[in-house]
Structure formats: C-alpha cells, structure tokens
Motif scaffolding. Structure first.
Motif, PDB file in Angstrom:
ATOM      1  N   THR A   1       0.823  -1.192   0.000  1.00 11.23           N
ATOM      2  CA  THR A   1       0.000   0.000   0.000  1.00 11.23           C
ATOM      3  C   THR A   1       0.864   1.253   0.000  1.00 11.23           C
ATOM      4  O   THR A   1       1.953   1.274   0.571  1.00 11.23           O
ATOM      5  N   ASP A   2       0.372   2.304  -0.654  1.00 10.76           N
ATOM      6  CA  ASP A   2       1.074   3.585  -0.669  1.00 10.76           C
ATOM      7  C   ASP A   2       0.808   4.387   0.586  1.00 10.76           C
ATOM      8  O   ASP A   2       1.344   5.462   0.758  1.00 10.76           O
ATOM      9  N   THR A   3      -0.039   3.881   1.438  1.00 13.20           N
ATOM     10  CA  THR A   3      -0.497   4.675   2.577  1.00 13.20           C
ATOM     11  C   THR A   3       0.662   5.149   3.427  1.00 13.20           C
ATOM     12  O   THR A   3       1.535   4.368   3.804  1.00 13.20           O
ATOM     13  N   GLN A   4       0.639   6.437   3.715  1.00 18.36           N
ATOM     14  CA  GLN A   4       1.648   6.998   4.608  1.00 18.36           C
ATOM     15  C   GLN A   4       1.042   7.191   5.991  1.00 18.36           C
ATOM     16  O   GLN A   4      -0.091   7.645   6.125  1.00 18.36           O
ATOM     17  N   TYR A   5       1.834   6.859   6.999  1.00 21.49           N
ATOM     18  CA  TYR A   5       1.416   7.029   8.385  1.00 21.49           C
ATOM     19  C   TYR A   5       2.262   8.128   8.997  1.00 21.49           C
ATOM     20  O   TYR A   5       3.487   8.128   8.845  1.00 21.49           O
ATOM     21  N   PHE A   6       1.611   9.029   9.690  1.00 21.90           N
ATOM     22  CA  PHE A   6       2.279  10.221  10.183  1.00 21.90           C
ATOM     23  C   PHE A   6       2.595  10.129  11.669  1.00 21.90           C
ATOM     24  O   PHE A   6       1.843   9.542  12.446  1.00 21.90           O
TER      25      PHE A   6
END
Lengths: 112, 115
Positions: B101-106
């Motif tokens: 997944t490309d999802t970025q977690y901050f």
C-alpha cells in the motif's frame, strides 16, 4: 495549475446533515488516492483509500472518477466529532521516483 | 505498539541556530518522509528516503538536511540557511511504493518556532 485542488470551505453543517467534498487532480498518471482527516494542530490520519469502484466505510463514501480526474468524499449523518480538515491526497509513481501530493484541505464544522 | 514518533513536540530556536528534529518508526517501513505544514496550507515535501543511506530532495529542500543511517530513523536538521523555519513539521513512513500500500502514516509532528 495546482496538482491537487480542494474547496477550502469552511463547510458549516448541522448535526445529521449529509455533506460532500470534492477534489480535482491535474496529473492523469496519478495512481493512488486517499482521504486523510486532520484535527486542529494534529497530524493527518488516514480516513480511507479511494478506488475506482468506489468504497464505503460506515457513514463515509469515497468515489473516484478517473475520466474527470475527480475524487469525492460523502459524509452522511454528520456528527460533531466529524469536525476537522479533510485532505485529498494523490500519488504518482514513475521510473524516476514517487510523488505524493496533498490538497490544502477542506474544513468541516458540524454544529449542534 | 507499532508506530511513528517524533520529538520534541514543541521546539523553540533562536535565529541562526541549527536544530534537529527526531523521527523514529517501528513499522518496518522502508520509506520515510518529511513535510512541513504552514497555517492554511497543504503539506509540502522536504525530503524523502526509500532506503538506508539514500535520500532525495522534495519540493522545498533548501535550508534542510537529513540522514538515514538506520531504517528506523530519519532525523531532519533545520539549518540557519532556512529563511522561514517556523512551521509544523510532520514525519511519515510507508512501505516502498509498488511493494504494498502507498499509505503513509504520520508521526504527531513537531511545532518549531524561531524566536
């Protein structure tokens, strides 16, 4: 033209209302799409990914229209806790790298 | 708990000083990113790294430097050359693009104020 554009709002709606946010993107090669939620002075948190087939998560529905380069987020039965800024995020991948572009966000205020 | 942490939460700096912001993740993510956010503005990419000992400039890298000596850590130095450093700095991590997944977690962010 900006890569990702959103109506900044603010959208002021009463509890229980349905509200829709739109987002347009300029790069037709964009590959992944997301909605993030950001509370005041906090970090963005993933709300949902957006797929061509559309997807729904409880009161939230996201739609992607690749032909029009347009993404939407629909919130039904708004709650006070939905008050936040909603960020549209679009990614592009190429041989030279990877880019992730954020819209400036749409501000939502749900009132009693 | 798996996650991404940033420290400090608030940082005050005098003009002309360099300052380093910490970012650590235990999500086993290969990619890490630094963004800055100004009031009423979207996030702008400063630097990103997809592998240890390698990093790439983002849109606004001038006046900043980074290092990636360990997979878990991606510190950002705001140098005195950065003309307008007061901002909210956000670190993020993700799996490598194309490998999940490309999802970025901050992380929770560091609010830097230059006095």
């Amino acid at each position: 033209r900006k890569e990702v554009e959103q109506d900044p709002g603010p959208f002021n709606v009463p509890e229980g209302a349905t509200v829709a946010f739109n987002c347009t993107y300029s790069n037709s090669a964009s590959q992944s799409f997301f909605w993030y939620r950001q509370d005041c002075r906090k970090e963005p948190k993933l709300l949902m990914s957006v797929y061509s087939s559309g997807n729904e998560d409880g009161r939230f529905t996201a739609q992607l229209n690749r032909a029009s380069q347009y993404i939407s987020l629909l919130i039904r039965d708004s709650k006070l806790s939905d008050s936040a800024t909603y960020l549209c995020v679009v990614t592009q991948r190429s041989n030279s790298g990877y880019a992730l572009n954020f819209g400036k966000g749409t501000s939502l205020l749900v009132t009693p | 708990d798996g996650g991404i942490t940033q420290s400090p939460k608030y940082l005050f700096r005098k003009e002309g000083q360099n300052v380093t912001l910490s970012c650590e993740q235990n999500l086993n993510h290969d990619a890490m990113y630094w963004y800055r956010q100004d009031p009423g503005q979207g996030l702008r990419l400063i630097y990103y790294s997809q592998i240890v000992n390698d990093f790439q400039k983002g849109d606004i890298a001038e006046g900043y430097s980074v290092s990636r000596e360990k997979k878990e850590s991606f510190p950002l130095t705001v140098t005195s050359a950065q003309k307008n450093p007061t901002a909210f700095y956000l670190c993020a991590s993700s799996q490598l693009p194309g490998q999940g997944t490309d999802t970025q977690y901050f992380g929770p962010g560091t609010r830097l104020t230059v006095l």
